[in-house]
Each structure stands twice: as C-alpha cells, then as structure tokens.
Design an enzyme around this catalytic site. Structure first.
Site, mmCIF file in Angstrom:
data_model
loop_
_atom_site.group_PDB
_atom_site.id
_atom_site.type_symbol
_atom_site.label_atom_id
_atom_site.label_comp_id
_atom_site.label_asym_id
_atom_site.label_seq_id
_atom_site.Cartn_x
_atom_site.Cartn_y
_atom_site.Cartn_z
ATOM 1 N N PRO A 93 0.964 -1.313 -0.168
ATOM 2 C CA PRO A 93 -0.099 -0.194 -0.111
ATOM 3 C C PRO A 93 0.834 1.391 -0.061
ATOM 4 O O PRO A 93 0.248 2.460 -0.254
ATOM 5 C CB PRO A 93 -0.825 -0.045 1.356
ATOM 6 C CG PRO A 93 -0.521 -1.371 1.839
ATOM 7 C CD PRO A 93 0.408 -2.144 1.222
ATOM 8 N N GLU A 120 2.593 -7.907 9.030
ATOM 9 C CA GLU A 120 2.259 -6.437 9.030
ATOM 10 C C GLU A 120 3.380 -5.659 8.073
ATOM 11 O O GLU A 120 3.097 -4.451 7.945
ATOM 12 C CB GLU A 120 2.806 -6.049 10.464
ATOM 13 C CG GLU A 120 1.911 -6.726 11.634
ATOM 14 C CD GLU A 120 0.450 -6.124 11.345
ATOM 15 O OE1 GLU A 120 0.215 -5.154 11.324
ATOM 16 O OE2 GLU A 120 -0.365 -7.283 11.539
ATOM 17 N N ARG A 158 -2.913 -8.920 -20.369
ATOM 18 C CA ARG A 158 -4.027 -8.867 -21.434
ATOM 19 C C ARG A 158 -3.284 -7.728 -22.630
ATOM 20 O O ARG A 158 -3.892 -7.574 -23.839
ATOM 21 C CB ARG A 158 -5.312 -8.497 -21.000
ATOM 22 C CG ARG A 158 -5.117 -7.332 -20.016
ATOM 23 C CD ARG A 158 -6.516 -6.970 -19.700
ATOM 24 N NE ARG A 158 -7.684 -6.566 -20.491
ATOM 25 C CZ ARG A 158 -8.890 -7.246 -20.917
ATOM 26 N NH1 ARG A 158 -8.809 -8.218 -20.525
ATOM 27 N NH2 ARG A 158 -9.542 -6.656 -21.684
ATOM 28 N N ASP A 173 -10.458 -1.466 -24.505
ATOM 29 C CA ASP A 173 -10.603 -1.077 -23.035
ATOM 30 C C ASP A 173 -10.792 0.252 -22.804
ATOM 31 O O ASP A 173 -10.421 0.898 -23.302
ATOM 32 C CB ASP A 173 -9.316 -1.935 -22.455
ATOM 33 C CG ASP A 173 -9.226 -3.418 -22.295
ATOM 34 O OD1 ASP A 173 -10.241 -4.169 -22.864
ATOM 35 O OD2 ASP A 173 -8.269 -3.925 -21.838
#
Ligand code: ADE
Length: 256
Positions: A93, A120, A158, A173
């Site tokens: 993150p 963690e 893809r 897309d």
C-alpha cells in the site's frame, strides 16, 4: 514474458494460470510463471520467515534473508533464460498507485519479479536492497500482496502480443485512450421494458461510433472528471463532449 513471483502462498496463483484469458495465455506460452516460496530459503528447524518487530507493536515482520534469497534465485533464473536483469516489483500500500500507463510500461519488460508480502510488513532493508519499484493497487489494505500481484499480472498479460483475439482487442478497453468505456448491450432488444438505445440497432456505423465516443466522454466527465485533464482530447472529441453536456442540461431543464 517471464514472471517470477515470490510468495508464501504459491497456489493462490492458480487463479491466474487456470482460468479465462490469463489461463489460455499461459497454455499458449505467451507468458511463463515460476513461483518461489521464501520458506524454502529460510534457515533453522522451523524455517521461520518472520519475527517480531524491533521497537515493539503488534504483528510480525517478514525477515530480509528468505526474501532476498528468493529474489536472487528468481533473478538468476531469468538470467539463465538469456534475459537481462529483471525489474523487481514489491506490492504494498506504500507504493505508487497502479494505472494503465504503468501497466503498459511494465508490459514492455521481458521479465518481472513480483514480491508479495504478508504479515504486518517486510523488513525495510529488503526493499532498499532488492526492490526497484513499489506498487499499490489502491488505497486500502489487503491481507497480503498476492491478490495485488495477480491484479498486476492480469492487466499486464492482456496487453501482451497475441493474448486477446481480434474481437477483444485491448485497444477497446477502458483507459486505452485515457477514457472510461461506453455502455454495452446485447440481446434481447427489450428487457422488461428497458430498450437498447435505437442508434445501436440502426446499422449506421458512423452514428454508432459517434454515440459511443459521446458516451465514453460523457461518462468520464461525470464520473472521473480528473481523467479528462490528462486525456489530451482532440478537437472533435471536445465538440462531442460539449454536445453531451448540452443534452444533459436540456434533460435536466425538462425534468425540473
Ligand atoms: N498489499 C496489501 N495491500 C496492498 C495494496 N493495496 N496494494 C498492493 N499491495 C498490497
């Protein structure tokens, strides 16, 4: 393309290799996936891969050595395939937010080493020593980097040559040209009173194309206006967007 993934849960990646577009692409050798489990590189009778954090606090932190040895083995494998030094991507993150531009750039690489963390976090010294790029798939916390690595693999795969058939080109897309996709419809023409927009049944390809572009621009403007700032619209697209805005204003004034 060569993917090496470092993970404590290798079998999770069957979700990519066994199903759908990415499953077929693996069968067709458009990419190759090799999984490395840091536990195999862990020392001691318990083969521990994690320990308590210095400074205290809850949770466990993944140790440097099993991760570093896994990455080195992965790098060595790619080198033995005749590829250069692969980029090492750590999913977390704290990374840069993944977007279509990053996906297209990564799809140009001959190989990638993806590292999925658990617990963690991982010892910062691993990131400093081995990681080239840290990538996040969104501002929320997953239980581990595996799902993020699979998301990254799916959208990179893809983009690879020959993965999508003619009818499903990646050029169609969302985000290909920096815009959201237009709405799609299939049979029946009338579903419990909800009709397919008549223009799509008209057979007039120029009008259909115009309608689709207008919908894509209009949706992007309404839902993700910030995308328009970087989409560098053509004069024609700007005109179509103005048309959309006028139609919306008209609809609003009629309904009030
Ligand atoms: N690991 C945990 N959460 C993540 C996220 N949002 N993106 C990438 N890797 C993660």
């Amino acid at each position: 393309m060569q993917f090496d993934v470092v993970t404590l849960f290798p079998r999770m990646f069957e979700a990519v290799t066994r199903w759908g577009v990415t499953g077929r692409a693996e069968e067709a050798n458009r990419y190759n996936l090799v999984l490395w489990n840091p536990r195999e590189f862990a020392a001691g009778p318990h083969r521990s891969v994690d320990d308590r954090p210095y400074g205290g606090g809850p949770g466990m932190v993944m140790m440097v050595e099993p991760l570093e040895k896994s990455v080195q083995a992965a790098r060595q494998r790619q080198r033995s395939q005749g590829l250069g030094r692969p980029k090492v991507v750590f999913l977390s993150p704290q990374g840069r937010l993944l977007d279509h531009r990053i996906v297209r750039r990564l799809a140009q690489e001959p190989g990638l080493v993806l590292v999925a963390g658990r617990y963690e976090g991982v010892d910062e010294r691993f990131i400093e020593r081995e990681v080239d790029e840290e990538i996040s798939i969104g501002d929320y916390v997953l239980s581990g980097g595996e799902l993020a690595a699979m998301v990254l693999m799916d959208c990179v795969i893809r983009q690879l040559e020959g993965v999508l058939g003619h009818g499903e080109s990646a050029a169609q897309d969302s985000f290909f040209d920096g815009l959201l996709d237009w709405p799609h419809y299939t049979r029946p023409e009338n579903y419990r009173g909800a009709e397919v927009p008549p223009v799509l049944l008209s057979g007039n390809h120029r009008e259909i194309e115009h309608w689709r572009m207008k919908q894509a621009l209009g949706r992007t403007w309404r839902r993700r206006p910030e995308l328009l700032e970087t989409a560098s619209l053509t004069e024609a697209q700007l005109t179509v967007l103005e048309e959309f805005k006028k139609e919306q204003a008209l609809l609003r004034s009629k309904s009030s």
